[in-house]
Design a protein around this motif. Structure first.
Motif, PDB file in Angstrom:
ATOM      1  N   VAL A 151       0.814  -1.235   0.000  1.00  0.00           N
ATOM      2  CA  VAL A 151       0.000   0.000   0.000  1.00  0.00           C
ATOM      3  C   VAL A 151       0.842   1.279   0.000  1.00  0.00           C
ATOM      4  N   HIS A 152       2.168   1.172  -0.147  1.00  0.00           N
ATOM      5  CA  HIS A 152       2.994   2.375   0.012  1.00  0.00           C
ATOM      6  C   HIS A 152       2.580   3.508  -0.932  1.00  0.00           C
ATOM      7  N   ASP A 153       2.148   3.171  -2.145  1.00  0.00           N
ATOM      8  CA  ASP A 153       1.789   4.196  -3.128  1.00  0.00           C
ATOM      9  C   ASP A 153       0.282   4.405  -3.244  1.00  0.00           C
ATOM     10  N   VAL A 154      -0.465   4.060  -2.205  1.00  0.00           N
ATOM     11  CA  VAL A 154      -1.932   4.210  -2.235  1.00  0.00           C
ATOM     12  C   VAL A 154      -2.334   5.644  -2.588  1.00  0.00           C
ATOM     13  N   GLY A 155      -1.476   6.605  -2.233  1.00  0.00           N
ATOM     14  CA  GLY A 155      -1.762   8.013  -2.529  1.00  0.00           C
ATOM     15  C   GLY A 155      -1.948   8.277  -4.017  1.00  0.00           C
ATOM     16  N   LYS A 156      -1.303   7.476  -4.865  1.00  0.00           N
ATOM     17  CA  LYS A 156      -1.448   7.687  -6.315  1.00  0.00           C
ATOM     18  C   LYS A 156      -2.858   7.304  -6.770  1.00  0.00           C
ATOM     19  N   ILE A 157      -3.397   6.232  -6.179  1.00  0.00           N
ATOM     20  CA  ILE A 157      -4.756   5.805  -6.532  1.00  0.00           C
ATOM     21  C   ILE A 157      -5.756   6.843  -6.035  1.00  0.00           C
ATOM     22  N   ASP A 192       1.780  15.835  -2.130  1.00  0.00           N
ATOM     23  CA  ASP A 192       2.340  14.705  -2.872  1.00  0.00           C
ATOM     24  C   ASP A 192       1.614  13.405  -2.508  1.00  0.00           C
ATOM     25  N   HIS A 193       1.894  12.339  -3.267  1.00  0.00           N
ATOM     26  CA  HIS A 193       1.144  11.087  -3.076  1.00  0.00           C
ATOM     27  C   HIS A 193       1.441  10.458  -1.724  1.00  0.00           C
ATOM     28  N   ALA A 194       2.618  10.738  -1.157  1.00  0.00           N
ATOM     29  CA  ALA A 194       2.959  10.143   0.137  1.00  0.00           C
ATOM     30  C   ALA A 194       2.045  10.714   1.227  1.00  0.00           C
ATOM     31  N   TYR A 216       6.085   8.017   4.801  1.00  0.00           N
ATOM     32  CA  TYR A 216       7.554   8.157   4.880  1.00  0.00           C
ATOM     33  C   TYR A 216       8.330   7.270   3.922  1.00  0.00           C
ATOM     34  N   HIS A 217       7.639   6.631   2.953  1.00  0.00           N
ATOM     35  CA  HIS A 217       8.404   5.659   2.150  1.00  0.00           C
ATOM     36  C   HIS A 217       9.481   6.294   1.274  1.00  0.00           C
ATOM     37  N   HIS A 218       9.399   7.594   1.045  1.00  0.00           N
ATOM     38  CA  HIS A 218      10.505   8.240   0.311  1.00  0.00           C
ATOM     39  C   HIS A 218      11.551   8.821   1.265  1.00  0.00           C
ATOM     40  N   HIS A 219      11.224   8.871   2.572  1.00  0.00           N
ATOM     41  CA  HIS A 219      12.154   9.420   3.570  1.00  0.00           C
ATOM     42  C   HIS A 219      12.078   8.612   4.864  1.00  0.00           C
TER      43      HIS A 219
HETATM   44 FE   LIG Z   1       5.999   6.597  -3.777  1.00  0.00          FE
END
Ligand SMILES: [Fe+2]
Ligand SMILES: [Fe+2]
Length: 299
Positions: A151-157, A192-194, A216-219
């Protein structure tokens, strides 16, 4: 600031629109599912097969998966019992969890053109590798690391559903300029998507680990909790992207070396970084080689 005819949105406008984004039953039941599936391990595979048979979509996914991973078999696998035998309980468990989540999310992605199938390959690939990266430092206790990766990129959906025009513009510009996705999202949409994914999961009272993984998956170095898992998600995400597996919607090219220099490694291996990382690198390479075939069968 505007991009074409689109305006960057204020936080309150973003939150008001986010409130309209439907909740997904599969995410809500994830904790229960995790417990149930752990118990399932102790049951006989015949009983597990019976449970799977009740779910036609899971059944076909499972048979497709086993036949694509073991494509060299002289006769194709047609029964659930055989599939359970070949795949083992761990993969069955992960697949049982992933299927309803993906199907739920797919309901949100219709209105926006995007390579969603490749996006799911990115998400599942990240989930699988999150487990492998985490195993370098600790034995995963349950499947929650896998779910965090998924689910890390759920923000994109959520972005595609809530702000389809902004989403389209962001990905149009990203594919042309190859600029960093988070920068573009902040410039064009105002979030952002995060952060958007984390706000969505918070709104629906989902487990803290899922919220933190999204945010936090990008940081991972900024994460207040669950740092090893979130660091593993970052590394897995970058490895999958650097290998060109699936499509994350992040067009900025990255290399294997970038993935092995990620901040997450300093979190995972603060001491004796080099030697342990060399070992990890070898085993992760093998997993990356197998991944495309596995993903073909899954989505
Ligand atoms: Fe991401
Ligand atoms: Fe990602």
């Amino acid at each position: 600031m505007t991009s074409g005819s689109l305006s960057i949105l204020e936080r309150k406008e973003i939150e008001a629109q986010l409130a309209r984004c439907p909740s997904l039953p599969s995410l809500g039941s994830i904790n229960k599912a995790l417990q149930g599936l752990l118990l399932a391990e102790q049951r006989y595979s015949a009983q597990v097969a019976e449970i799977i048979r009740c779910d036609p979509s899971l059944t076909s996914r499972l048979l497709r998966l086993v036949n694509s991973v073991y494509y060299g078999l002289s006769t194709p696998v047609n029964s659930i019992e055989e599939a359970v035998f070949y795949l083992g309980m761990r993969q069955i468990r992960q697949l049982t969890m992933v299927t309803p989540i993906i199907e739920d999310f797919q309901k949100l992605t219709h209105q926006c053109a995007f390579p969603w199938r490749e996006f799911w390959q990115h998400c599942i690939g990240t989930a699988i590798l999150t487990r492998e990266v985490l195993s370098v430092v600790q034995a995963p206790a349950d499947e929650s690391d896998y779910v965090a990766g998924l689910v890390h990129d759920v923000g994109k959906i959520v972005m595609a559903w809530s702000f389809p025009d902004h989403f389209t513009e962001i990905h149009h510009q990203g594919s042309i300029t190859k600029r960093d996705l988070l920068e573009l999202e902040n410039e064009i949409l105002g979030i952002d998507h995060a952060e958007l994914g984390a706000l969505y999961l918070e709104r629906h009272h989902l487990p803290e680990l899922m919220i933190d993984a999204a945010r936090y998956h990008h940081h991972p170095e900024r994460a207040p909790r669950h740092v090893p898992i979130i660091a593993s998600v970052q590394i897995a995400d970058m490895l999958v992207r650097s290998e060109g597996i699936g499509c994350s919607g992040n067009y900025q090219p990255i290399t294997h070396d970038d993935a092995f220099k990620a901040a997450g490694w300093r979190v995972l291996l603060p001491h004796n970084h080099e030697a342990e990382q060399a070992l990890a690198r070898a085993s992760l390479h093998r997993s990356l080689e197998r991944l495309p075939l596995l993903l073909e069968g899954l989505v």
